[in-house]
Enzyme design. Sequence first.
Site, PDB file in Angstrom:
ATOM      1  CE  LYS A 137     125.538 -40.292  48.089  1.00  0.00           C
ATOM      2  NZ  LYS A 137     126.511 -40.014  49.273  1.00  0.00           N
ATOM      3  CB  ALA A 180     124.600 -36.488  54.349  1.00  0.00           C
ATOM      4  CG  ASP A 181     127.944 -36.551  48.349  1.00  0.00           C
ATOM      5  OD1 ASP A 181     127.891 -37.741  48.132  1.00  0.00           O
ATOM      6  OD2 ASP A 181     128.712 -35.784  47.880  1.00  0.00           O
ATOM      7  CB  THR A 182     130.922 -34.349  52.899  1.00  0.00           C
ATOM      8  OG1 THR A 182     129.965 -34.675  53.842  1.00  0.00           O
ATOM      9  CG2 THR A 182     131.928 -33.435  53.224  1.00  0.00           C
ATOM     10  N   GLY A 185     125.535 -31.626  51.592  1.00  0.00           N
ATOM     11  CA  GLY A 185     124.209 -31.537  51.226  1.00  0.00           C
ATOM     12  C   GLY A 185     123.492 -32.615  52.073  1.00  0.00           C
TER      13      GLY A 185
END
Length: 199
Positions: free
Chosen positions: A58, A75-77, A112
């Site tokens: 991203k 961010a990525d969950t 992340g």
Amino acid sequence: MASTLPTLRLILASNSPRRRQLLTDLGLHYEVRLQEVDESFPPTLRRAEVAEYLAAHKAEAYRAGLAPDEVVLTADTIVCLDDDVLNKPADEAEAIAMLTRLQGRTHDVYTGVCLLTGTGHRVVFSDQTRVYFRSLTPAEIEFYVRQYQPLDKAGAYGAQDWIGMVAVTKLEGSYFNVMGLPVHRVWTELEKLGLARLS
């Protein structure tokens, strides 16, 4: 890089109201900037690797548009049950199926994060939280999905929602990580960039 630290501006590349609220609650000043980014990932990646890969992917989409005095936070969950990654459900039926799998089990949540400056400095990290769910009835799962429409949430649930209050019996790790941002780690990295300061 030290000469540019006091003038860096934070860009949040996320449409998540929870991430916006967490940064606001930290007392940080930021601008929201959004663009569509493909969220697919190589099938060989596992757990934390997926979250870090997606956060970095991203951030790269914003690289060309960053000014030298800007730093973008992406961010990525993801939710992992065993080694299966449960991303955002496509519809109510998939959300119900995900929660049916999660109920009565323990799963892991990984977020992340990538910080990328306009001068090319990049930091990627992730955090893990173990979440314990009690057993739920089909009626409870269906009530939550229909009332709260968790289609924008990894694993089809938000820990801050009704289901978090009635289903989560224990956490090992950061609660805020489950919400979508490991703020303790974010604060530490932003301090290094001169963006997190006590006022």
